[in-house]
Design a protein around this motif. Structure first.
Motif, PDB file in Angstrom:
ATOM      1  N   HIS A  86      75.294   0.107 -23.054  1.00 11.62           N
ATOM      2  CA  HIS A  86      74.286   1.010 -22.476  1.00 11.62           C
ATOM      3  C   HIS A  86      73.846   2.105 -23.440  1.00 11.62           C
ATOM      4  CE1 HIS A  86      75.993  -1.001 -19.010  1.00 11.62           C
ATOM      5  NE2 HIS A  86      75.068  -0.501 -18.219  1.00 11.62           N
ATOM      6  N   GLY A  87      74.542   2.206 -24.581  1.00 11.63           N
ATOM      7  CA  GLY A  87      74.260   3.302 -25.508  1.00 11.63           C
ATOM      8  C   GLY A  87      75.256   4.424 -25.252  1.00 11.63           C
ATOM      9  N   ALA A  88      76.317   4.471 -26.050  1.00  7.41           N
ATOM     10  CA  ALA A  88      77.421   5.390 -25.757  1.00  7.41           C
ATOM     11  C   ALA A  88      77.016   6.873 -25.766  1.00  7.41           C
ATOM     12  CB  ALA A  88      78.578   5.140 -26.725  1.00  7.41           C
ATOM     13  N   PRO A  89      76.216   7.340 -26.725  1.00  7.62           N
ATOM     14  CA  PRO A  89      75.934   8.780 -26.729  1.00  7.62           C
ATOM     15  C   PRO A  89      75.237   9.260 -25.450  1.00  7.62           C
ATOM     16  CG  PRO A  89      75.426   7.845 -28.872  1.00  7.62           C
ATOM     17  CD  PRO A  89      75.703   6.685 -27.952  1.00  7.62           C
ATOM     18  N   ALA A  90      74.225   8.545 -25.013  1.00  7.41           N
ATOM     19  CA  ALA A  90      73.494   8.981 -23.814  1.00  7.41           C
ATOM     20  C   ALA A  90      74.385   8.905 -22.577  1.00  7.41           C
ATOM     21  CB  ALA A  90      72.244   8.120 -23.612  1.00  7.41           C
ATOM     22  N   VAL A  91      75.187   7.855 -22.494  1.00  5.30           N
ATOM     23  CA  VAL A  91      76.085   7.728 -21.346  1.00  5.30           C
ATOM     24  C   VAL A  91      77.107   8.862 -21.369  1.00  5.30           C
ATOM     25  CG1 VAL A  91      77.866   6.289 -20.284  1.00  5.30           C
ATOM     26  CG2 VAL A  91      75.795   5.222 -21.195  1.00  5.30           C
ATOM     27  N   ALA A  92      77.638   9.138 -22.564  1.00  4.63           N
ATOM     28  CA  ALA A  92      78.665  10.181 -22.672  1.00  4.63           C
ATOM     29  C   ALA A  92      78.101  11.541 -22.293  1.00  4.63           C
ATOM     30  CB  ALA A  92      79.229  10.210 -24.091  1.00  4.63           C
ATOM     31  N   ARG A  93      76.895  11.845 -22.754  1.00  3.99           N
ATOM     32  CA  ARG A  93      76.304  13.147 -22.403  1.00  3.99           C
ATOM     33  C   ARG A  93      76.146  13.264 -20.895  1.00  3.99           C
ATOM     34  NH1 ARG A  93      72.310  11.868 -26.274  1.00  3.99           N
ATOM     35  NH2 ARG A  93      73.057  12.469 -28.333  1.00  3.99           N
ATOM     36  N   THR A  94      75.683  12.192 -20.284  1.00  7.71           N
ATOM     37  CA  THR A  94      75.480  12.209 -18.832  1.00  7.71           C
ATOM     38  C   THR A  94      76.805  12.412 -18.100  1.00  7.71           C
ATOM     39  OG1 THR A  94      73.617  10.715 -19.104  1.00  7.71           O
ATOM     40  CG2 THR A  94      74.571  10.866 -16.899  1.00  7.71           C
ATOM     41  N   LEU A  95      77.814  11.652 -18.503  1.00  6.32           N
ATOM     42  CA  LEU A  95      79.096  11.734 -17.794  1.00  6.32           C
ATOM     43  C   LEU A  95      79.816  13.046 -18.095  1.00  6.32           C
ATOM     44  CD1 LEU A  95      80.374   8.046 -18.170  1.00  6.32           C
ATOM     45  CD2 LEU A  95      79.349   9.121 -16.155  1.00  6.32           C
ATOM     46  N   GLU A  96      79.660  13.542 -19.305  1.00  3.60           N
ATOM     47  CA  GLU A  96      80.306  14.816 -19.631  1.00  3.60           C
ATOM     48  C   GLU A  96      79.728  15.925 -18.751  1.00  3.60           C
ATOM     49  OE1 GLU A  96      81.798  16.733 -23.713  1.00  3.60           O
ATOM     50  OE2 GLU A  96      79.635  16.904 -23.487  1.00  3.60           O
ATOM     51  N   ARG A  97      78.406  15.925 -18.632  1.00  3.19           N
ATOM     52  CA  ARG A  97      77.772  16.932 -17.765  1.00  3.19           C
ATOM     53  C   ARG A  97      78.210  16.762 -16.318  1.00  3.19           C
ATOM     54  NH1 ARG A  97      72.414  15.583 -19.548  1.00  3.19           N
ATOM     55  NH2 ARG A  97      72.480  16.229 -21.718  1.00  3.19           N
ATOM     56  N   ALA A  98      78.515  15.525 -15.931  1.00  2.00           N
ATOM     57  CA  ALA A  98      78.921  15.271 -14.552  1.00  2.00           C
ATOM     58  C   ALA A  98      80.413  15.541 -14.344  1.00  2.00           C
ATOM     59  CB  ALA A  98      78.576  13.829 -14.166  1.00  2.00           C
ATOM     60  N   GLY A  99      81.069  16.030 -15.394  1.00  2.00           N
ATOM     61  CA  GLY A  99      82.430  16.523 -15.193  1.00  2.00           C
ATOM     62  C   GLY A  99      83.551  15.566 -15.568  1.00  2.00           C
TER      63      GLY A  99
END
Ligand SMILES: *Cc1c(COP(=O)(O)O)cnc(C)c1O
Length: 427
Positions: free
Chosen positions: A92-105
């Motif tokens: 899915h593209g790790a950086p974008a997924v990580a940013r999203t999940l990091e913001r989601a806690g």
């Protein structure tokens, strides 16, 4: 004992700011040892959205990732969530997924490779990142410098980190997660090696065992009792460590299937596939409500009317039984549409399924749209995911494609190739 108390201090600091969890000597310039050399990281380039000319793309719904995280959390019994983003975040593209999940806690990330950890750090990810694969060749120093947490399972790896501390290149102790093999027979200290390993690592002041982990072999099979056996062995391992004075702050074993079955929800859990909305279960049983985050779409690029008896595609593996309208769509096996879907799978056009006819070729695939009245060039063709159109709403899951291709949803997701640009969407 001494090692574990300094380890917990480090852990707390790490939670504030993992990038500062290890102090460095200022004398970097004087370091000439091979172990301290700068590392160039292999980074295959994927087609960027701005470069997309062909209408073939993978759309990743970021809201679905957040919803799946909430669902997983609901099963995790309060465990910290360390999301697994190996293989470019399951395609899915790790950086974008990580940013999203990091913001989601999310509490941390797990990757397979050092390179994948570096990619996340370079993307600005701050939470702890666990490198699970254990190939540290010459990168021990870089691992520590970038605030990545190594998984270790043999003493040579541990020694590599200890040497760095002894040389004064970094302040110790280096926090590591110890992996034990409780039944997967892949990576991890085996039960037979364990006593000797634990004795050795307990004496090394340069490293501290912050985490203890194992991996399930069959958590996705409801009928199997392998998972209970693995958990029982894991308890034994904890006792052996405790006797040596090692009490890891973070024990974790559960993958997605384990979390949903509430087997092995300890201090942390390591869900991967469920966050992307694909069932971890071999049966394809969706289990809880998940939202598939990836949708792969292309377009009809050509249309032709052919009589009955016409051979379609390479080898003429399909012969029309009636006068047919055949559409060509711009996605093939080089994009990740398995060739095993030849004459088996479906593609959605105008909200309805059209069967794949003939062999999937490298860049294109033919479908029979005879029953899709009005089908035209430029129509959207959905290979995976949902489509709404004048004929209704269709959905093709990763599990469905996997079943045609004799594989698992994991492979379907990670096979969407780098030729296919990823587009990120809020709902
Ligand atoms: C891939 C992986 C996971 C995540 O597994 P899912 O089934 O995708 O949830 C967890 N732990 C380890 C060691 C893994 O390799």
């Amino acid at each position: 004992m001494r090692a574990s108390s300094s380890c917990s201090l480090l852990t707390q600091r790490g939670n504030d700011n993992p990038l500062e969890c290890v102090a460095f000597r200022a004398a970097l310039l004087s370091m000439t040892s091979d172990a301290l050399r700068e590392v160039r990281v292999l980074r295959p380039k994927r087609a960027a959205p701005a470069d997309a000319v062909r209408p073939t793309r993978a759309e990743v719904n970021l809201a679905a990732l957040r919803a799946n995280l909430r669902t997983v959390r609901g099963f995790a019994d309060g465990a910290a969530i360390w999301a697994v983003l190996k293989a470019d975040g399951y395609g899915h593209g790790a950086p974008a997924v990580a940013r999203t999940l990091e913001r989601a806690g999310v509490n941390g990330f797990c990757v397979a490779l050092f390179e994948e950890g570096v990619e996340l750090r370079d993307a600005g990810i701050r939470v702890p990142i666990l490198v699970m694969g254990g190939y540290y060749g010459g990168v021990h120093y870089e691992i520590v410098r970038r605030g990545l947490v190594p998984v270790v399972y043999d003493l040579a790896q541990v020694e590599g980190f200890a040497r760095l501390v002894r040389s004064g290149a970094i302040d110790g102790p280096v926090r590591v997660h110890l992996k034990v093999d409780t039944g997967m027979a892949r990576l991890g200290v085996t039960m037979r090696q364990l006593p000797q390993f634990v004795t050795a690592i307990a004496q090394m002041e340069e490293v501290c065992v912050e985490g203890l982990m194992s991996h399930f072999a069959s958590a996705d099979e409801w009928g199997s009792d392998d998972t209970e056996r693995q958990l029982a062995l894991f308890d034994e391992v904890r006792l052996v460590l405790r006797h040596a004075g090692i009490v890891p702050a973070l024990c974790h074993v559960a993958n997605s299937a384990g979390v949903f079955r509430k087997m092995g929800n300890m201090d942390a859990v390591r869900p991967g596939i469920a966050l992307f909305g694909v069932s971890p279960f071999a049966s394809g049983d969706a289990g809880p409500q998940l939202q598939q985050a990836m949708r792969v779409r292309t377009e009809v690029v050509a249309l032709r009317d052919v009589p009955a008896g016409e051979r379609i595609g390479y080898g003429g593996s399909y012969i029309t039984r009636r006068a047919s309208r055949i559409a060509t769509v711009a996605m093939g096996y080089a994009d990740g549409l398995p060739r095993l879907l030849s004459n088996r799978g479906d593609i959605l056009v105008r909200g309805r399924r059209s069967p794949i006819v003939g062999a999937v070729s490298m860049d294109m695939t033919m479908i029979d749209v005879t029953d899709i009245e009005g089908a035209s060039v430029r129509d959207e063709a959905v290979v995976m995911g949902a489509q709404e159109g004048e004929y209704g709403r269709g959905f093709i899951s990763a599990a469905e494609i996997a079943s045609h291709a004799g594989t698992v949803g994991y492979e379907v997701l990670t096979s969407i190739s780098r030729r296919v640009p990823r587009f990120y969407r809020e709902p």
